[in-house]
Enzyme design. Structure first.
Site, PDB file in Angstrom:
ATOM      1  N   LYS A   1     -98.405  14.462 -11.137  1.00  0.00           N
ATOM      2  CA  LYS A   1     -97.149  13.744 -11.344  1.00  0.00           C
ATOM      3  C   LYS A   1     -96.527  14.093 -12.711  1.00  0.00           C
ATOM      4  O   LYS A   1     -97.170  14.721 -13.553  1.00  0.00           O
ATOM      5  CB  LYS A   1     -97.413  12.237 -11.233  1.00  0.00           C
ATOM      6  CG  LYS A   1     -97.902  11.804  -9.847  1.00  0.00           C
ATOM      7  CD  LYS A   1     -98.028  10.281  -9.796  1.00  0.00           C
ATOM      8  CE  LYS A   1     -98.644   9.822  -8.484  1.00  0.00           C
ATOM      9  NZ  LYS A   1     -98.702   8.345  -8.405  1.00  0.00           N
TER      10      LYS A   1
ATOM     11  N   TYR B   1     -92.368   8.733  -0.352  1.00  0.00           N
ATOM     12  CA  TYR B   1     -92.813   7.349  -0.515  1.00  0.00           C
ATOM     13  C   TYR B   1     -92.131   6.418   0.490  1.00  0.00           C
ATOM     14  O   TYR B   1     -91.803   5.278   0.154  1.00  0.00           O
ATOM     15  CB  TYR B   1     -92.544   6.880  -1.946  1.00  0.00           C
ATOM     16  CG  TYR B   1     -93.515   7.446  -2.959  1.00  0.00           C
ATOM     17  CD1 TYR B   1     -94.898   7.299  -2.794  1.00  0.00           C
ATOM     18  CD2 TYR B   1     -93.078   8.110  -4.100  1.00  0.00           C
ATOM     19  CE1 TYR B   1     -95.800   7.810  -3.725  1.00  0.00           C
ATOM     20  CE2 TYR B   1     -93.980   8.618  -5.040  1.00  0.00           C
ATOM     21  CZ  TYR B   1     -95.337   8.463  -4.845  1.00  0.00           C
ATOM     22  OH  TYR B   1     -96.236   8.945  -5.761  1.00  0.00           O
TER      23      TYR B   1
ATOM     24  N   ASN C   1    -100.136   7.082 -13.068  1.00  0.00           N
ATOM     25  CA  ASN C   1    -101.557   7.302 -12.752  1.00  0.00           C
ATOM     26  C   ASN C   1    -101.863   8.764 -12.472  1.00  0.00           C
ATOM     27  O   ASN C   1    -102.841   9.094 -11.825  1.00  0.00           O
ATOM     28  CB  ASN C   1    -101.994   6.378 -11.612  1.00  0.00           C
ATOM     29  CG  ASN C   1    -101.191   6.597 -10.343  1.00  0.00           C
ATOM     30  OD1 ASN C   1    -100.362   7.505 -10.280  1.00  0.00           O
ATOM     31  ND2 ASN C   1    -101.445   5.795  -9.323  1.00  0.00           N
TER      32      ASN C   1
ATOM     33  N   HIS D   1    -101.354  12.084  -7.323  1.00  0.00           N
ATOM     34  CA  HIS D   1    -101.264  11.503  -5.981  1.00  0.00           C
ATOM     35  C   HIS D   1    -102.109  12.351  -5.046  1.00  0.00           C
ATOM     36  O   HIS D   1    -102.164  13.576  -5.196  1.00  0.00           O
ATOM     37  CB  HIS D   1     -99.815  11.512  -5.478  1.00  0.00           C
ATOM     38  CG  HIS D   1     -99.707  11.270  -4.007  1.00  0.00           C
ATOM     39  ND1 HIS D   1     -99.662  10.001  -3.462  1.00  0.00           N
ATOM     40  CD2 HIS D   1     -99.689  12.136  -2.954  1.00  0.00           C
ATOM     41  CE1 HIS D   1     -99.607  10.110  -2.135  1.00  0.00           C
ATOM     42  NE2 HIS D   1     -99.621  11.389  -1.802  1.00  0.00           N
TER      43      HIS D   1
ATOM     44  N   GLU E   1     -97.347  15.123   4.475  1.00  0.00           N
ATOM     45  CA  GLU E   1     -97.027  15.458   3.088  1.00  0.00           C
ATOM     46  C   GLU E   1     -97.110  16.966   2.844  1.00  0.00           C
ATOM     47  O   GLU E   1     -96.303  17.529   2.097  1.00  0.00           O
ATOM     48  CB  GLU E   1     -97.963  14.687   2.145  1.00  0.00           C
ATOM     49  CG  GLU E   1     -97.681  13.184   2.172  1.00  0.00           C
ATOM     50  CD  GLU E   1     -98.716  12.347   1.438  1.00  0.00           C
ATOM     51  OE1 GLU E   1     -99.634  12.925   0.815  1.00  0.00           O
ATOM     52  OE2 GLU E   1     -98.603  11.105   1.471  1.00  0.00           O
TER      53      GLU E   1
HETATM   54  P1  CMP Z   1     -99.609   6.892  -5.467  1.00  0.00           P
HETATM   55  O1  CMP Z   1    -101.033   7.106  -5.121  1.00  0.00           O
HETATM   56  O2  CMP Z   1     -98.778   8.107  -5.730  1.00  0.00           O
HETATM   57  O3  CMP Z   1     -98.879   6.037  -4.321  1.00  0.00           O
HETATM   58  C1  CMP Z   1     -97.805   5.175  -4.562  1.00  0.00           C
HETATM   59  C2  CMP Z   1     -97.499   5.036  -6.030  1.00  0.00           C
HETATM   60  O4  CMP Z   1     -96.715   3.917  -6.365  1.00  0.00           O
HETATM   61  C3  CMP Z   1     -98.823   4.803  -6.766  1.00  0.00           C
HETATM   62  O5  CMP Z   1     -99.561   5.981  -6.789  1.00  0.00           O
HETATM   63  C4  CMP Z   1     -98.311   4.297  -8.099  1.00  0.00           C
HETATM   64  O6  CMP Z   1     -97.875   5.355  -8.928  1.00  0.00           O
HETATM   65  C5  CMP Z   1     -97.106   3.477  -7.655  1.00  0.00           C
HETATM   66  N1  CMP Z   1     -97.390   2.055  -7.515  1.00  0.00           N
HETATM   67  C6  CMP Z   1     -98.196   1.444  -6.639  1.00  0.00           C
HETATM   68  N2  CMP Z   1     -98.156   0.101  -6.804  1.00  0.00           N
HETATM   69  C7  CMP Z   1     -97.291  -0.125  -7.804  1.00  0.00           C
HETATM   70  C8  CMP Z   1     -96.802  -1.297  -8.426  1.00  0.00           C
HETATM   71  N3  CMP Z   1     -97.199  -2.511  -8.030  1.00  0.00           N
HETATM   72  N4  CMP Z   1     -95.913  -1.153  -9.421  1.00  0.00           N
HETATM   73  C9  CMP Z   1     -95.488   0.063  -9.809  1.00  0.00           C
HETATM   74  N5  CMP Z   1     -95.916   1.227  -9.243  1.00  0.00           N
HETATM   75  C10 CMP Z   1     -96.808   1.140  -8.257  1.00  0.00           C
END
Ligand code: CMP
Length: 152
Positions: free
Chosen positions: A9, A49, A112, A115, A126
């Site tokens: 990311k 998403y 984080n 993904h 995807e």
């Molecule tokens: P990812 O595994 O890419 O899948 C969805 C993404 O949304 C997740 O990682 C986070 O980066 C983001 N995400 C999930 N929950 C939240 C939340 N409650 N608030 C903000 N971002 C979120």
């Protein structure tokens, strides 16, 4: 043999962590069979998403994922989908176990770093979003006979 879609990311790119995180997948023995750096558009973000578009955190997520380039890659290996998810750790870096990528490098729920597809259906969808068939390079690494027994 499974294939999974992994995205490094924007925070991973901006923090100069790409090489260290790619190395984790190589060290584990997975094959990277496709890779490209792209700027995610709002349209692609909404497709990727789709399940989160209606959630309150989606506007922030879209701003984040379109805020700098990402690196998309296809990681291939035995049980790659679940093993890669386990290597990432829990979504929130503050809750992810030490030793996982997020546990070691992230202290955020949104930022984080990585993904990875959460199941076979998501992986197929995807992979199709980020790669055309002629951008995937299937190959057999010469180290394979020294990575696992032939009946594994
Ligand atoms: P990812 O595994 O890419 O899948 C969805 C993404 O949304 C997740 O990682 C986070 O980066 C983001 N995400 C999930 N929950 C939240 C939340 N409650 N608030 C903000 N971002 C979120």
């Amino acid at each position: 043999m499974q294939r999974t879609l992994v995205l490094l990311k924007p925070d991973c790119v901006q923090r100069r962590l790409m090489g260290r995180i790619i190395a984790r997948f190589e060290d584990k023995g997975f094959n990277i069979i496709a890779m490209r750096m792209i700027q995610v558009t709002p349209e692609l973000a909404k497709q990727h998403y789709a399940e989160h578009v209606e959630k309150p955190f989606y506007p922030g997520l879209e701003a984040f994922i379109t805020g700098a380039p990402v690196v998309a890659m296809i990681v291939e290996g035995l049980n790659a989908i679940s093993v890669v998810r386990n290597m990432l750790g829990k979504t929130n870096g503050l809750e992810a176990d030490a030793g996982t990528i997020r546990g070691d490098f992230s202290s955020s729920r949104q930022m984080n770093l990585v993904h990875a597809s959460d199941g076979e259906e998501a992986a197929n969808r995807e992979i199709d979003l980020y790669f055309a068939a002629d951008q995937i390079c299937s190959y057999e690494p010469v180290a394979t006979p020294w990575m696992r027994a032939s009946d594994e």
